[in-house]
Design an enzyme around this catalytic site. Structure first.
Site, mmCIF file in Angstrom:
data_model
loop_
_atom_site.group_PDB
_atom_site.id
_atom_site.type_symbol
_atom_site.label_atom_id
_atom_site.label_comp_id
_atom_site.label_asym_id
_atom_site.label_seq_id
_atom_site.Cartn_x
_atom_site.Cartn_y
_atom_site.Cartn_z
ATOM 1 C CB CYS A 251 97.787 -2.829 58.995
ATOM 2 S SG CYS A 251 98.431 -4.243 59.649
ATOM 3 C CE1 TYR A 295 100.001 -2.234 61.215
ATOM 4 C CE2 TYR A 295 102.016 -1.556 62.468
ATOM 5 C CZ TYR A 295 101.284 -2.427 61.842
ATOM 6 O OH TYR A 295 101.477 -3.896 62.018
ATOM 7 C CD1 TRP A 313 103.949 -1.335 59.441
ATOM 8 C CD2 TRP A 313 102.010 -1.385 58.112
ATOM 9 N NE1 TRP A 313 103.594 -2.529 58.894
ATOM 10 C CE2 TRP A 313 102.394 -2.446 57.827
ATOM 11 C CE3 TRP A 313 101.006 -1.080 57.412
ATOM 12 C CZ2 TRP A 313 102.021 -3.732 57.288
ATOM 13 C CZ3 TRP A 313 100.509 -2.227 56.332
ATOM 14 C CH2 TRP A 313 101.029 -3.250 56.330
ATOM 15 C CE1 TYR A 513 101.638 -6.341 65.317
ATOM 16 C CE2 TYR A 513 102.033 -7.994 63.819
ATOM 17 C CZ TYR A 513 101.754 -6.592 64.003
ATOM 18 O OH TYR A 513 102.201 -5.690 63.008
ATOM 19 C CG HIS A 514 98.041 -9.088 63.613
ATOM 20 N ND1 HIS A 514 98.769 -9.599 62.354
ATOM 21 C CD2 HIS A 514 98.104 -7.668 63.365
ATOM 22 C CE1 HIS A 514 99.415 -8.501 61.911
ATOM 23 N NE2 HIS A 514 99.015 -7.497 62.425
ATOM 24 C CG HIS A 599 97.051 -3.666 64.246
ATOM 25 N ND1 HIS A 599 96.074 -3.830 63.398
ATOM 26 C CD2 HIS A 599 98.150 -3.986 63.847
ATOM 27 C CE1 HIS A 599 96.813 -4.682 62.438
ATOM 28 N NE2 HIS A 599 97.978 -4.690 62.809
#
Length: 657
Positions: A251, A295, A313, A513-514, A599
């Site tokens: 991330c 993030y 994050w 997601y991802h 992301h």
């Protein structure tokens, strides 16, 4: 050769979790069905007595096939299944031995299919992680009778052994193959030893660097990162555990500097900076950031520096204003005047989410344009203590967290945005799309509402194609991290010149997601990832090559591609020109900067259309835009396109500052 004929019951697929999509208009549920193994014949190159090939088809994880012991049975090893009849197949699973001993776990491998057992086509290739989890592989639907699994390495490099507890095949009865000339085509599946949560193009090989976290399938650790490197020339995947930077790069922010180095910041180890140098294929440590972040987004600027902002994050929840990195002296400098507050979304979880994943674009005079995900857009300046100036709102858009932003025509200052939702999770996504146009630093941006996507999407990816179209792929209707719920299996391509969308051939694996997607040097797109939750069924350790429609003729055949025979120089300054020689007449050129993405964010990607001037027969002179804020220095893919819109394989060139 050992040959065994077996009769067993139909293999249950209860260990698998397959997605269904719920968009009523066109999304079709995926309904995989195990192929009945009754009557299958399995052969192998060798087997240790007591561990014969039949054990890989007995649906008993307590037994396993093992290649013969000893130095006279070296790698590679293979298992070949004859199903007796032709089937439509699009899935394969390999279960490593489950007896607590990991000897023989398959690492590097290929999966091939055949109608006659003589002529083989590769459907998947790559490297599996060294563990006992079931390896699931989806690939392009194909009719075949024979399937072959070939192991070319042992996952832990412990010896020349191969083992398998079980293998199985399945097919999807709901799938109808679309016409490739209008819908594109899904090609080779690349198996990675990690979930490819972050990916970047490596300039010297055209390969893909991918990584997850401290673990191939889980996050929350520290001090190391599991990485993989895909080489398209050989379709091989290597794995490396990076420990020398003491950085779990999960991330992060990612930017590619002027020299093609991949600068990775923050994440689980929230203050760290790691730098990947393609020529040595190694990571080294950069200096720590002043503000710990995860993030956050970062963007390479016209002056060669790298700007970052936000990222609550990880590293604490507070006001995380901008800072800037100078690669030449390895120094981070705070820019407290670059206030993060104007770009915050109104997320239900507050600042923890509100400053995530900024849509940042390096622009003229070292400035940065922030196009979202907040509905408010802003200019950030990076001189002195930094500054921020409002640039207006994105038409009638709400906040669009985990939507996409793609600079598809940098000369015209055109940015395409689509999808996202008002909050990071537990919120419905939108179909909305917009064209944002920027000009001089500090001036108000203009926004035009574009035609809406066919599907609501969050956690999707956007890719600028050489011809100016934008591929939108993956995502789900409702933001729910670490699930395959409401997955959108159909990519779409948007054409700015006509303001129209076209639905593409469906994927076989959800990419939510991802998930990641990135343009390759051959004008195809690698789409992969999704998941990274320990022990869950949503971990997708693979990527698949999407071949856009522009590489097919109207009859569905592979289109003849123009070839760039030579370029006068592979290093050119802003405002300079190059001469390109091709094997046939072409009508258009473009350059696309090498991408880095995680992301939903890819701040390095941008496209510049180039107008050719004739320099002789099949020879063309191209002039690079004169402003480094538009023609951002670094490595770019140069494409030539013929009158049918078919792009060449690119030549990698470097724009200098």
């Amino acid at each position: 050769m050992l040959s065994n004929t077996i009769t067993i019951i139909t293999l249950a697929l209860s260990i698998f979790s397959f997605p269904t999509s719920s968009v009523a208009e066109v999304t079709t549920a995926i309904a995989p069905i195990a192929i009945d193994q009754d009557g299958w014949v399995i052969t192998t190159d060798s087997a240790q007595p007591g561990n014969e090939a039949i054990n890989a088809l007995d649906n008993d994880e307590g037994t396993f096939w093992h290649s013969g012991y000893g130095p006279d049975v070296p790698l590679p090893h293979n298992l070949v299944v004859d199903m007796g009849n032709q089937y439509m197949v699009n899935g394969f699973s390999y279960t490593p031995r489950q007896d607590g001993n990991i000897n023989g776990n398959i690492g590097t491998h290929s999966i091939d299919y055949s109608l006659d057992g003589n002529t083989w086509t590769t459907s998947a290739q790559g490297t599996w992680a060294n563990d006992d989890t079931v390896k699931l592989v989806n690939f392009q639907e194909t009719t075949c009778r024979y399937v072959r699994l070939t192991a070319t390495s042992e996952a832990g490099n412990r010896g020349p052994w191969t083992s398998a507890a079980d293998i199985s095949l399945w097919y999807d009865t709901s799938f109808i193959a679309p016409a490739p000339q209008t819908k594109g085509q899904w090609a080779l599946t690349i198996d990675f030893p990690v979930v490819p949560v972050a990916v970047a193009v490596v300039y010297n090989t055209g390969g893909i660097l991918a990584w997850s976290s401290y673990d191939p399938a889980a996050f929350g650790g520290t001090g190391q990162t599991v990485t993989a490197l895909y080489d398209p020339a050989s379709a091989s995947v290597s794995k490396e555990l990076v420990t020398n930077t003491n950085h779990d790069m999960f991330c992060p922010g990612i930017s590619m500097d002027f020299n093609g180095r991949i600068v990775v910041t923050g994440g689980d180890d929230a203050a760290k900076t790691s730098i990947y140098t393609p020529t040595s294929a190694t990571f080294s440590s950069g200096s720590d950031m002043n503000v710990a972040r995860g993030y956050q987004s970062s963007a390479t600027l016209s002056n060669g520096r790298i700007f970052t902002i936000g990222g609550s994050w990880s590293g604490g929840v507070f006001q995380k204003n901008g800072e800037i990195y100078n690669p030449s002296n390895n120094v981070w400098t705070r820019l407290d005047g670059a206030d993060v507050t104007p770009m915050l979304t109104n997320d239900a979880e507050g600042v923890y989410r509100a400053d995530n994943h900024g849509w940042l674009f390096g622009w003229k005079n070292g400035a940065v344009f922030q196009a979202g995900p907040s509905k408010a857009m802003n200019w950030y300046t990076t001189t002195n203590n930094g500054g921020v100036t409002a640039a207006g709102t994105r038409s009638d858009s709400a906040d669009a967290m985990c939507g996409i932003a793609v600079m598809y025509d940098a000369v015209a200052g055109k940015i395409f945005t689509a999808g996202g939702s008002p909050s990071y999770q537990q919120a419905a996504a939108t179909t909305n799309a917009y064209i944002v146009t920027i000009g001089n630093v500090g001036a108000q941006a203009t926004t035009t509402k574009a035609a809406s996507m066919s599907y609501k999407r969050i956690f999707h990816n956007g890719v600028a194609l050489p011809n100016g179209q934008i591929l939108v792929v993956g995502g789900q209707e409702y933001g729910s991290p670490f699930t395959d719920d409401s997955s959108i299996m159909y990519p779409e391509i948007y054409t700015p010149s006509t303001n129209r969308w076209a639905i593409m051939a469906p994927m076989s694996v959800p990419r939510n997601y991802h998930g990641t997607a990135i343009l390759m040097a051959d004008a195809t797109v690698l789409v992969g990832g999704g998941g990274l939750c320990a022990g869950c069924s949503m971990n997708h350790y693979d990527g698949q090559i999407f071949v856009p429609p522009y590489l097919f003729t109207t009859t569905g055949a592979k289109a003849p591609r123009p070839v760039i025979n030579s370029v006068s120089t592979t290093n050119v300054a802003a405002g300079g020109s190059i001469t390109v020689n091709t094997n046939s007449a072409v009508t258009a050129f473009s350059i696309v900067r090498l991408g880095t993405t995680t992301h939903t964010v890819n701040t390095d990607q941008r496209r510049i259309p180039l107008t050719p001037a004739s320099a002789g027969t099949n020879s063309y002179r191209l002039t690079i835009p004169s402003d480094n804020g538009v023609a951002l220095p670094g490595y770019w893919m140069l494409f030539a396109m013929n009158s049918a819109g078919v792009p060449s394989i690119s030549k990698i060139i470097k724009l200098t500052g």
